[in-house]
Design a protein around this motif. Structure first.
Motif, PDB file in Angstrom:
ATOM      1  N   GLY A  97      -7.856  -2.331  -8.552  1.00  0.00           N
ATOM      2  CA  GLY A  97      -9.161  -2.944  -8.756  1.00  0.00           C
ATOM      3  C   GLY A  97     -10.224  -2.259  -7.917  1.00  0.00           C
ATOM      4  O   GLY A  97      -9.913  -1.532  -6.971  1.00  0.00           O
ATOM      5  N   CYS A  98     -11.497  -2.492  -8.275  1.00  0.00           N
ATOM      6  CA  CYS A  98     -12.585  -1.912  -7.480  1.00  0.00           C
ATOM      7  C   CYS A  98     -12.591  -2.509  -6.077  1.00  0.00           C
ATOM      8  O   CYS A  98     -12.979  -1.861  -5.112  1.00  0.00           O
ATOM      9  N   GLY A  99     -12.137  -3.763  -5.973  1.00  0.00           N
ATOM     10  CA  GLY A  99     -12.060  -4.414  -4.663  1.00  0.00           C
ATOM     11  C   GLY A  99     -13.294  -5.192  -4.273  1.00  0.00           C
ATOM     12  O   GLY A  99     -13.288  -5.883  -3.244  1.00  0.00           O
ATOM     13  N   TYR A 100     -14.360  -5.098  -5.052  1.00  0.00           N
ATOM     14  CA  TYR A 100     -15.621  -5.728  -4.663  1.00  0.00           C
ATOM     15  C   TYR A 100     -16.156  -6.745  -5.666  1.00  0.00           C
ATOM     16  O   TYR A 100     -16.981  -7.580  -5.314  1.00  0.00           O
ATOM     17  N   CYS A 101     -15.746  -6.667  -6.916  1.00  0.00           N
ATOM     18  CA  CYS A 101     -16.308  -7.580  -7.918  1.00  0.00           C
ATOM     19  C   CYS A 101     -15.727  -8.976  -7.721  1.00  0.00           C
ATOM     20  O   CYS A 101     -14.776  -9.174  -6.956  1.00  0.00           O
ATOM     21  N   CYS A 104     -11.957  -9.245  -8.466  1.00  0.00           N
ATOM     22  CA  CYS A 104     -11.152  -8.635  -7.406  1.00  0.00           C
ATOM     23  C   CYS A 104     -11.132  -9.540  -6.173  1.00  0.00           C
ATOM     24  O   CYS A 104     -10.083  -9.741  -5.557  1.00  0.00           O
ATOM     25  N   CYS A 112     -10.379  -6.821 -13.148  1.00  0.00           N
ATOM     26  CA  CYS A 112     -11.544  -6.222 -12.473  1.00  0.00           C
ATOM     27  C   CYS A 112     -12.713  -6.050 -13.449  1.00  0.00           C
ATOM     28  O   CYS A 112     -12.548  -5.552 -14.561  1.00  0.00           O
ATOM     29  N   LEU A 113     -13.887  -6.483 -12.999  1.00  0.00           N
ATOM     30  CA  LEU A 113     -15.073  -6.392 -13.859  1.00  0.00           C
ATOM     31  C   LEU A 113     -15.542  -4.950 -14.024  1.00  0.00           C
ATOM     32  O   LEU A 113     -16.364  -4.663 -14.881  1.00  0.00           O
ATOM     33  N   ASN A 114     -15.019  -4.076 -13.175  1.00  0.00           N
ATOM     34  CA  ASN A 114     -15.386  -2.670 -13.272  1.00  0.00           C
ATOM     35  C   ASN A 114     -14.253  -1.828 -13.861  1.00  0.00           C
ATOM     36  O   ASN A 114     -14.086  -0.659 -13.506  1.00  0.00           O
TER      37      ASN A 114
HETATM   38 ZN   LIG Z   1     -13.130  -5.293  -9.329  1.00  0.00          ZN
END
Ligand SMILES: [Zn+2]
Ligand SMILES: [Zn+2]
Length: 356
Positions: A97-101, A104, A112-114
């Motif tokens: 995952g991006c880790g920030y959305c 995540c 993940c939204l990204n």
């Molecule tokens: Zn994410």
């Protein structure tokens, strides 16, 4: 001169070769692992056939493969700061995952939204970013876990599908003593039986066919041969007329899903891991599902269940290795794939060894 490695490279739909590609460079929070075992997943033949155009992969070439285990050979200093070391025995999953959305941050990095945005750090190994059908695998430390010395590399490579089975079982809200129907006796179904048993299921029933159904029986599930028996009727018979409280749907067929709907107990849950064929628009008895307060749980991959799965496999001493029926050097991938896809020679998990 950059170092090279052997890999299976997919150049277009149904067009792959065993070739040499550059060994990837380690970036921040990443480890480069020597791949010891990589299993063929049911998704791989679809990726290879080009069944998900423009998505898995976004473009060619791609190195597929995502059910893997190996040893850390090189690592970035940030990975080191997080406690990873050279020679660590690890296994991996595909999603990073991006880790920030918000998804995540909720721990649902599989959603993940990204998704697909590599600039923001999203990856899906072996699906649209490079995978493990290679001598070396580059992975984010977000997507690996250590495996104990007592676990074989083959079993380690099975921890990706095993952690998916665990996610599916947890999402079924299984309570101690609940009756369970596992729909499908392939690798995912067999692992579902292991997870349901270890989480305290009561009666465990499995619907399947052939040799796989016999394997399911050795794991302690009551077999129903869907080719010969009326699955919902038999499930009701085995559950005092109530139906199965939790259904782990791994058949991925319209008929299988309809049988799940007809076999579920009032207030129960159908937890689904399989993707129905085509667009997936199938007919289900929604009125009955609403009136009986049936929960339908979709499951995608294995968010946060890899370490749990490893611990469960270890503490319950399941013979994960027994699910591995075949082993090939990666150079014989074509043959390995043929045996897996054709379910030849009673194959279940087919393992490739890139460094054999
Ligand atoms: Zn994410
Ligand atoms: Zn897989």
């Amino acid at each position: 001169m950059t170092e090279t490695m052997r890999a299976i490279q997919l150049n277009g739909p149904n067009d792959f070769e065993y070739t040499r590609v550059p060994v990837p460079e380690v970036g921040p929070f990443e480890v480069l692992c020597r791949v010891e075992s990589v299993a063929i997943c049911g998704t791989d033949p679809h990726i290879i056939a080009g069944d998900y155009p423009g998505f898995w992969p976004k473009e060619f070439p791609l190195i597929p493969g995502h059910e893997w285990s190996g040893v850390i050979e090189k690592l970035d200093e940030k990975a080191y700061e997080f406690g990873w070391r050279e020679k660590d025995r690890v296994c991996g999953i595909s999603h990073v995952g991006c880790g920030y959305c918000s998804m995540c941050l909720e721990g649902r990095y599989n959603l993940c939204l990204n998704f697909g945005n590599e600039k923001l750090g999203h990856r899906q190994h072996g699906h649209y970013t490079p995978g493990a059908y290679a001598q070396y695998m580059l992975s984010s430390i977000k997507s690996i876990a250590k495996i104990p010395d007592t676990m074989s590399f083959n079993a380690g490579a099975c921890m990706d599908p095993f952690s998916i089975a665990l996610h599916m079982t947890m999402r079924s809200k299984l309570q101690p003593g609940d009756s369970v129907l596992v729909n499908g006796s392939g690798a995912q179904g067999l692992m579902g039986i292991m997870c349901a048993k270890s989480m305290g299921a009561g009666t465990v029933i499995v619907s399947g066919s052939g040799n796989r159904l016999k394997v399911a029986e050795t794991l302690g599930a009551i077999p129903i041969d869907y080719r010969k028996e009326d699955v919902p009727a038999r499930v009701r018979e085995l559950t005092g007329g109530l139906g199965a409280k939790r259904i782990l749907e791994c058949s991925g067929t319209e008929r299988g899903i309809q049988q799940a709907c007809a076999s579920v107990a009032k207030g129960g849950c159908i937890s689904m891991v399989s993707l129905p064929p085509g667009d997936g628009n199938i007919t289900i008895p929604l009125k009955q599902l609403v009136l009986n307060e049936i929960d339908l749980a979709g499951n995608r991959a294995n968010p946060n269940t890899l370490e749990k799965a490893i611990a469960l496999a270890e503490s319950n001493r399941f013979d994960i290795d027994s699910l591995v029926t075949h082993e090939f050097p990666l150079s014989e991938y074509r043959r390995a794939l043929d045996i897996f896809v054709g379910r030849k020679e009673h194959s279940l998990k087919v393992m490739c060894k890139p460094n054999m």
